[in-house]
Design an enzyme around this catalytic site. Sequence first.
Site, PDB file in Angstrom:
ATOM      1  N   GLU A   1      11.771  -2.675  -8.324  1.00  0.00           N
ATOM      2  CA  GLU A   1      11.734  -1.754  -7.181  1.00  0.00           C
ATOM      3  C   GLU A   1      12.126  -0.380  -7.715  1.00  0.00           C
ATOM      4  O   GLU A   1      13.263  -0.168  -8.128  1.00  0.00           O
ATOM      5  CB  GLU A   1      12.722  -2.187  -6.092  1.00  0.00           C
ATOM      6  CG  GLU A   1      12.464  -3.570  -5.500  1.00  0.00           C
ATOM      7  CD  GLU A   1      11.419  -3.578  -4.387  1.00  0.00           C
ATOM      8  OE1 GLU A   1      10.864  -2.504  -4.055  1.00  0.00           O
ATOM      9  OE2 GLU A   1      11.157  -4.674  -3.861  1.00  0.00           O
TER      10      GLU A   1
ATOM     11  N   ALA B   1       0.796  -1.222   0.000  1.00  0.00           N
ATOM     12  CA  ALA B   1       0.000   0.000   0.000  1.00  0.00           C
ATOM     13  C   ALA B   1       0.831   1.275   0.000  1.00  0.00           C
ATOM     14  O   ALA B   1       0.484   2.257  -0.645  1.00  0.00           O
ATOM     15  CB  ALA B   1      -0.914  -0.036   1.222  1.00  0.00           C
TER      16      ALA B   1
HETATM   17  O1  0X9 Z   1       9.560  -7.849   0.197  1.00  0.00           O
HETATM   18  C1  0X9 Z   1       8.988  -7.685  -0.885  1.00  0.00           C
HETATM   19  O2  0X9 Z   1       7.893  -8.179  -1.135  1.00  0.00           O
HETATM   20  C2  0X9 Z   1       9.649  -6.826  -1.960  1.00  0.00           C
HETATM   21  N1  0X9 Z   1      10.316  -5.694  -1.389  1.00  0.00           N
HETATM   22  S1  0X9 Z   1       9.456  -4.440  -0.760  1.00  0.00           S
HETATM   23  O3  0X9 Z   1      10.382  -3.547  -0.082  1.00  0.00           O
HETATM   24  N2  0X9 Z   1       8.812  -3.614  -1.951  1.00  0.00           N
HETATM   25  O4  0X9 Z   1       8.445  -4.967   0.077  1.00  0.00           O
HETATM   26  C3  0X9 Z   1      10.719  -7.627  -2.663  1.00  0.00           C
HETATM   27  C4  0X9 Z   1      10.213  -8.749  -3.460  1.00  0.00           C
HETATM   28  C5  0X9 Z   1      11.291  -9.303  -4.311  1.00  0.00           C
HETATM   29  N3  0X9 Z   1      11.593 -10.631  -4.047  1.00  0.00           N
HETATM   30  C6  0X9 Z   1      12.679 -11.010  -3.341  1.00  0.00           C
HETATM   31  N4  0X9 Z   1      13.495 -10.163  -2.853  1.00  0.00           N
HETATM   32  N5  0X9 Z   1      12.866 -12.299  -3.172  1.00  0.00           N
HETATM   33 ZN    ZN Z   2       6.791  -3.804  -2.131  1.00  0.00          ZN
END
Ligand code: 0X9
Ligand code: ZN
Length: 430
Positions: free
Chosen positions: A393, A187
């Site tokens: 990202e 969000a």
């Molecule tokens: O944690 C997540 O879902 C993603 N980062 S965030 O800061 N936007 O929440 C990263 C998802 C990517 N997948 C991996 N790092 N395995």
């Molecule tokens: Zn995220």
Amino acid sequence: MRVQSAITALAVLVTTVAAEDRVSYDGYKVFRIDTHDNSEEIHRLIDGLHAVEVSCGESDHFELAVAPEDVEAFQALGLDASLLSEDLSVDLELEGPVESFYESEESNYTIEVRQQALPALSWFSSYRPYADHATFFSQMQAAFPQNSRIFNVGNSHQGRSIYGIHLWGPNGQGNRPAIYFHGTVHAREWISAPVVEYLTWQLINGYRNNDALVRSFFNKYDFYIVPFVNPDGFVHTQSSDRLWRKNRQPRSGTSCVGTDGNRNWNFQWSTPGGASTSPCSETYRGQAAGDTPEIRALTTFTNSLRTRGIKLFIDWHSYGQYILLPYGYNCQARAPNHNAQMSVAAGYSSAIRAVSGTRFTYGPSCSTLYATTGSSPDYMGGAMGAEYAWTVELRPGPGSGSSGFVLPAGQIAASGAEQWEGIKYVLNTI
Ligand code: 0X9
Ligand code: ZN
């Protein structure tokens, strides 16, 4: 454990407030904490503090905003921490106000719709209220009436439509492999929706203007763009708590609200190490795979795309400037076409950088950032056979200080423009 996510297991203890009150971050101090491979233990120590994690998820450190009443207790823990911000609320102000587009006189909404024009690019000069986004998509659809439709994949927990726009070219609708985008599963990652809107705007504009490159994309692909996977969470960030991440679904037996939609997909959902089983955690995976209304609806919708196949899926997040490839659930797992994905990601990163120097790091998501189980790109790649299944990202970069979830409104258009150049490269190359 190495695979333990740096943002797993943190109970967010923001003061409970009545729905109409806003959570205040006045006086919250933001610290960078170096974990020295001891993330789990550190999270246990800080559990119980009034604090919210504002990391982009790099594994050797994380950022924590601590409420004024608990700063002393936090410092007494003696962690390897450095102060990034004296007052988070001051940093949050840099984002600029949420301004209505369609209620402002200069948008000329009615006249433009009558002329079937695309929305003015001044849409991208501010963050916009939730309701305006649906109007923005209907205006784009009206400007492209023979080649688009608004679709509804189902409803969120609070009953909001999870809508998208489907765009197609001269072969008619649903006859080509899918380019499939999701925005705003988290969000607070506000830049995600305007960037997918920017890409949609450019696709329609290019087609209408007979741009040869854009027309070539429409010869090959259908586009399915869902800007708000988590509309309830997004509305909550606009009404109550700017830093809310999960959906707004309550669970029995706990006062903690919300499931992380990016841990709830039915692929490697129960593999340990990449999600939390605690309903109070920011990365709570739910009680069963697909037990959130949002992910259930999107799972059904995604299945319908298998007839023609998914060529490219991107889940748009912030922040940190990363292009993350399969897989998240295991740091050794690679897609069968891994080399091709790496090469396209390299070109994508260069195309972004050529616009104004913004650097995006690319690589497999678990080994580049940290482990995630039940994530949407893993599901798309691992269960749906998507050829390219990525997390992007967006801005700002990883060292962004106190809260990278807040990107000044003046950077929305530039963030969209560099992604458009990058995505043109990708669509022209895959
Ligand atoms: O944690 C997540 O879902 C993603 N980062 S965030 O800061 N936007 O929440 C990263 C998802 C990517 N997948 C991996 N790092 N395995
Ligand atoms: Zn995220």
